[in-house]
Write a protein that holds these residues in place. Structure first.
Motif, short mmCIF file in Angstrom:
data_model
loop_
_atom_site.label_atom_id
_atom_site.label_comp_id
_atom_site.label_asym_id
_atom_site.label_seq_id
_atom_site.Cartn_x
_atom_site.Cartn_y
_atom_site.Cartn_z
N GLU A 52 60.38 -20.51 -11.84
CA GLU A 52 61.21 -21.35 -10.95
C GLU A 52 62.57 -20.72 -10.68
O GLU A 52 63.62 -21.31 -10.97
CB GLU A 52 61.38 -22.73 -11.58
N THR B 14 56.45 -22.05 -9.38
CA THR B 14 57.34 -22.80 -8.52
C THR B 14 56.88 -24.24 -8.37
O THR B 14 55.68 -24.53 -8.32
CB THR B 14 57.50 -22.13 -7.13
N ASN C 90 58.02 -25.80 -5.84
CA ASN C 90 58.19 -25.96 -4.40
C ASN C 90 56.96 -25.40 -3.69
O ASN C 90 56.78 -24.19 -3.60
CB ASN C 90 59.47 -25.20 -4.02
N GLN D 174 57.53 -23.09 -0.87
CA GLN D 174 57.90 -21.75 -1.32
C GLN D 174 56.64 -20.95 -1.68
O GLN D 174 56.50 -19.80 -1.28
CB GLN D 174 58.81 -21.83 -2.54
N GLN E 197 64.64 -19.79 -14.85
CA GLN E 197 65.04 -20.82 -13.90
C GLN E 197 66.55 -20.81 -13.64
O GLN E 197 67.00 -20.83 -12.51
CB GLN E 197 64.63 -22.16 -14.53
N SER F 266 65.17 -22.90 -8.49
CA SER F 266 65.36 -24.35 -8.61
C SER F 266 66.82 -24.73 -8.85
O SER F 266 67.19 -25.88 -8.63
CB SER F 266 64.45 -24.94 -9.68
N THR G 131 68.32 -19.52 -1.99
CA THR G 131 66.87 -19.54 -2.16
C THR G 131 66.21 -18.61 -1.13
O THR G 131 65.33 -17.82 -1.46
CB THR G 131 66.33 -20.99 -1.97
#
Ligand SMILES: Nc1ncnc2c1ncn2[C@@H]1O[C@H](COP(=O)(O)OP(=O)(O)OP(=O)(O)O)[C@@H](O)[C@H]1O
Ligand SMILES: [Mg+2]
Length: 265
Positions: A187, A217, A219, A222, A106, A190, A197
Motif C-alpha cells: 500500500e 493495494t 485501491n 490503482q 505503507q 495510502s 499517488t
C-alpha cells in the motif's frame, strides 16, 4: 518457468516466472492466515494483490522476502522459488535475499539521516565505501526513483524535510540502490495525496521495465491502472489470479466479482 502461456503472449500472460509460490500455508501461532497459495509472478511486470482487510495480502507479500521470520510464533509451509531456489530453505542467506527482494511500506520510513545517506546506507553496510562509487549509486537511484531533480541541490539536508510523496520516492531510491530483482510494495500510496499517488504510479510503470513488482493495494482503480496481473485474496486464500483486465472485467469467481463490483469489502 511454467506452462501457463500458450501461443502468442497477450497482455498479462506469463512467459516465465521470477517468483513461483507453491502450496504456501502460514500460521501465526494456532491461527492459520494463508491456505495453499499457489501463484507464479512473471518477471518485469506488476502483480497486484487485492482483497478485503485481514485477508492475508501483507502476510503473503512478507513471505516473498521472509519478513515473517521476524514475527514470533509464525510458521510457514510450502515453497517460494526465486531464481529457481526455494527461499524457505533454512540455508537461505537472508541478507542476500532481502537485497534481491526490496520492500517499500505503507508509510514512508526514511532513516533519520540526510537524503544522500538514506540511499547510500545499504551500500555502505554491504561494504561499498568508495565515495565516487557511492555518489554514482546515489545519483542513479534517485534518478530512477524520479526524485533527483527535486533534491540534487540539497542532498545533505535531512530526509525528514521532504514531503510525504518525496519521502516515499526516497524509500524507493533506497531500495533501488541495492540493485534488487524484485520490489514489494505494501500500500505505498495510502498515506499520500492524489498528486503524489499519481507520481508513484507513474514511477511504478517505469520501474516495471527492469524490475519485478508485487504491490498490495486497497485501491482497486490503482490495481486496474498499474498492474499486469491481479490476485484476489479472501480469508487467506488466493481466490482468483489472472491478467488484470480479466479479473476486473470477467472474473471467474463469484466472490471476486462481488468484490471488484464493490458489493462487499
Ligand atoms: N503479527 C501477527 N500476529 C498474529 N496475527 C497476525 C499478524 N499479522 C497479521 N495477522 C493476522 O493474519 C491475518 C492476515 O493479516 P494481513 O495483515 O496479512 O491482512 P491484509 O490483507 O494485509 O489486511 P489489511 O488490508 O488490513 O492490511 C489477519 O487475520 C491478521 O489479524
Ligand atoms: Mg496489509
Amino acid at each position: 518457468m511454467n506452462g501457463e502461456s500458450v501461443g502468442t503472449p497477450e497482455e498479462g500472460d506469463i512467459t516465465g516466472s521470477a517468483i513461483s509460490i507453491k502450496d504456501l500455508d502460514l500460521w501465526y501461532g494456532e491461527k492459520q492466515a494463508l491456505y495453499g497459495v499457489t501463484m507464479d509472478v512473471p518477471p518485469e511486470s506488476i502483480t497486484a494483490l487485492i482483497g478485503p482487510s485481514g485477508c492475508g495480502k501483507s502476510t503473503l507479500l512478507r513471505c516473498l522476502n521472509r519478513m515473517n521470520d521476524q514475527i514470533q510464533g509464525c510458521r510457514v509451509k510450502g515453497t517460494v522459488l526465486l531464481d529457481e531456489e526455494n527461499i524457505n530453505d533454512p540455508s537461505t542467506d537472508l541478507i542476500d535475499l532481502r537485497r534481491k527482494v526490496g520492500m517499500v511500506f505503507q508509510r514512508p520510513n526514511p532513516f533519520p539521516f540526510s537524503i544522500y545517506e538514506n540511499v547510500a546506507y545499504g551500500c555502505r553496510c554491504a561494504g561499498i565505501r568508495n565515495p565516487p562509487t557511492l555518489d554514482k549509486i546515489v545519483e542513479s537511484s534517485l534518478k530512477s526513483a524520479a526524485l533527483w531533480g527535486e533534491v540534487e541541490d540539497r542532498l545533505d539536508g535531512p530526509a525528514a524535510s521532504l514531503s510525504g510523496g518525496q519521502q516515499q520516492r526516497l524509500c524507493i531510491a533506497r531500495a533501488l540502490a541495492m540493485r534488487p530483482e524484485v520490489i514489494l510494495f505494501d500500500e505505498p500510496c495510502s498515506a499520500l495525496d492524489p498528486i503524489a499517488t499519481f507520481k508513484i504510479e507513474d514511477l511504478l510503470r517505469q520501474l516495471r521495465e527492469e524490475y519485478t513488482i508485487v504491490i498490495v493495494t486497497h485501491n482497486m482503480q490503482q490495481a486496474a491502472r498499474v498492474s499486469d496481473r491481479t490476485g484476489y485474496m479472501y480469508l487467506g486464500k488466493l481466490m482468483e489470479y489472472g491478467p488484470t483486465k480479466q479479473v476486473f472485467e470477467n472474473p471467474q469467481n463469484e466472490s471476486t466479482e462481488k468484490y471488484v463490483s464493490g458489493a462487499f469489502g
